[in-house]
Design a protein around this motif. Structure first.
Motif, mmCIF file in Angstrom:
data_model
loop_
_atom_site.group_PDB
_atom_site.id
_atom_site.type_symbol
_atom_site.label_atom_id
_atom_site.label_comp_id
_atom_site.label_asym_id
_atom_site.label_seq_id
_atom_site.Cartn_x
_atom_site.Cartn_y
_atom_site.Cartn_z
ATOM 1 N N ASP A 73 -13.036 4.788 6.066
ATOM 2 C CA ASP A 73 -13.338 3.286 6.122
ATOM 3 C C ASP A 73 -13.062 2.715 4.849
ATOM 4 O OD1 ASP A 73 -14.489 3.606 8.477
ATOM 5 O OD2 ASP A 73 -16.465 3.852 7.900
ATOM 6 N N GLY A 74 -12.217 1.650 4.800
ATOM 7 C CA GLY A 74 -11.808 0.711 3.906
ATOM 8 C C GLY A 74 -10.367 1.135 3.320
ATOM 9 N N ALA A 75 -9.889 2.409 3.660
ATOM 10 C CA ALA A 75 -8.902 2.964 3.062
ATOM 11 C C ALA A 75 -7.727 1.796 2.793
ATOM 12 C CB ALA A 75 -8.330 4.227 3.581
ATOM 13 N N ARG A 76 -7.389 1.243 3.894
ATOM 14 C CA ARG A 76 -5.938 0.377 4.096
ATOM 15 C C ARG A 76 -6.399 -0.640 3.142
ATOM 16 N NH1 ARG A 76 -4.082 -3.993 6.896
ATOM 17 N NH2 ARG A 76 -1.722 -3.769 7.358
ATOM 18 N N ASP A 77 -7.831 -1.465 2.986
ATOM 19 C CA ASP A 77 -7.956 -2.466 2.412
ATOM 20 C C ASP A 77 -7.843 -2.324 0.754
ATOM 21 O OD1 ASP A 77 -8.527 -4.298 4.589
ATOM 22 O OD2 ASP A 77 -10.566 -4.038 4.312
ATOM 23 N N LYS A 78 -8.361 -1.014 0.613
ATOM 24 C CA LYS A 78 -8.174 -0.559 -0.923
ATOM 25 C C LYS A 78 -6.595 -0.344 -1.355
ATOM 26 C CE LYS A 78 -9.788 3.240 -3.954
ATOM 27 N NZ LYS A 78 -10.705 4.377 -3.938
ATOM 28 N N LEU A 79 -5.901 0.184 -0.378
ATOM 29 C CA LEU A 79 -4.511 0.563 -0.594
ATOM 30 C C LEU A 79 -3.685 -0.936 -0.845
ATOM 31 C CD1 LEU A 79 -3.665 3.257 1.797
ATOM 32 C CD2 LEU A 79 -3.444 3.182 -0.917
ATOM 33 N N LEU A 80 -4.099 -1.941 -0.007
ATOM 34 C CA LEU A 80 -3.433 -3.368 0.076
ATOM 35 C C LEU A 80 -3.730 -3.887 -1.412
ATOM 36 C CD1 LEU A 80 -3.840 -4.756 3.517
ATOM 37 C CD2 LEU A 80 -1.750 -4.069 2.323
ATOM 38 N N ALA A 81 -4.906 -3.822 -1.661
ATOM 39 C CA ALA A 81 -5.266 -4.534 -3.064
ATOM 40 C C ALA A 81 -4.498 -3.636 -4.043
ATOM 41 C CB ALA A 81 -6.924 -4.373 -3.108
ATOM 42 N N SER A 82 -4.409 -2.489 -4.313
ATOM 43 C CA SER A 82 -3.735 -1.836 -5.347
ATOM 44 C C SER A 82 -2.335 -1.890 -5.265
ATOM 45 C CB SER A 82 -4.267 -0.090 -5.573
ATOM 46 O OG SER A 82 -3.764 0.387 -4.365
ATOM 47 N N GLU A 83 -1.853 -1.954 -4.100
ATOM 48 C CA GLU A 83 0.007 -2.157 -4.017
ATOM 49 C C GLU A 83 0.056 -3.685 -4.008
ATOM 50 O OE1 GLU A 83 2.327 0.106 -3.184
ATOM 51 O OE2 GLU A 83 0.781 1.477 -3.949
ATOM 52 N N ARG A 84 -0.780 -4.547 -3.948
ATOM 53 C CA ARG A 84 -0.468 -5.901 -4.246
ATOM 54 C C ARG A 84 -0.372 -6.171 -5.919
ATOM 55 N NH1 ARG A 84 -4.465 -8.452 0.516
ATOM 56 N NH2 ARG A 84 -2.773 -8.327 2.040
ATOM 57 N N GLU A 85 -1.719 -5.513 -6.473
ATOM 58 C CA GLU A 85 -1.682 -5.553 -7.762
ATOM 59 C C GLU A 85 -0.479 -4.910 -8.287
ATOM 60 O OE1 GLU A 85 -2.555 -6.179 -11.754
ATOM 61 O OE2 GLU A 85 -3.457 -7.142 -9.980
ATOM 62 N N ARG A 86 0.030 -3.476 -8.031
ATOM 63 C CA ARG A 86 1.208 -3.031 -8.537
ATOM 64 C C ARG A 86 2.531 -3.695 -8.335
ATOM 65 N NH1 ARG A 86 5.032 -0.309 -7.325
ATOM 66 N NH2 ARG A 86 4.602 -0.183 -5.087
ATOM 67 N N PHE A 87 2.621 -4.301 -7.355
ATOM 68 C CA PHE A 87 3.666 -5.402 -7.237
ATOM 69 C C PHE A 87 3.927 -6.199 -7.948
ATOM 70 C CE2 PHE A 87 5.674 -9.033 -5.036
ATOM 71 C CZ PHE A 87 6.886 -8.674 -4.831
#
Length: 115
Positions: A73-87
């Motif tokens: 649960d929350g994997a996608r939200d966690k990924l979106l946050a980290s991918e946005r930050e990395r971008f």
């Protein structure tokens, strides 16, 4: 399918992450077994296990003893946050520099992209 620019386990991990971001793998969904992925892509099971273990280490998937690996649960939200930050940290500054170097107008580009 695989390229020489990155280790295969990393490419496999990125493929699973992409599936999570695209909504193809949702919380509670089972990942294909290590054996299945190894057979389908003709990979060493150790390579597949390494990719899966990194996903476990990042709490994106969980091991369920005797059942396999499941998206948390929350994997996608966690990924979106980290991918946005990395971008924003890695890709956007280079993109802005290229836009400036080419003499492009950012507003015109945004308008063109919205069309």
């Amino acid at each position: 399918m695989w390229n020489d620019n990155a280790p295969i386990y990393r490419q496999l991990k990125d493929k699973v992450i992409g599936m999570m971001l695209d909504g193809l793998l949702r919380p509670g969904d089972a990942l294909p077994s290590v054996r299945q992925i190894a057979a389908d892509y003709q990979l060493n099971p150790i390579t597949v296990s390494r990719a899966y273990q990194e996903l476990v280490d990042e709490t994106l998937v969980e091991k369920r003893r005797g059942l396999g690996m499941y998206v948390t649960d929350g994997a996608r939200d966690k990924l979106l946050a980290s991918e946005r930050e990395r971008f924003l940290r890695e890709e956007w500054p280079a993109m802005l520099e290229r836009i400036r170097r080419l003499g492009l107008d950012l507003e015109a580009l945004l308008q063109r992209g919205a069309a």
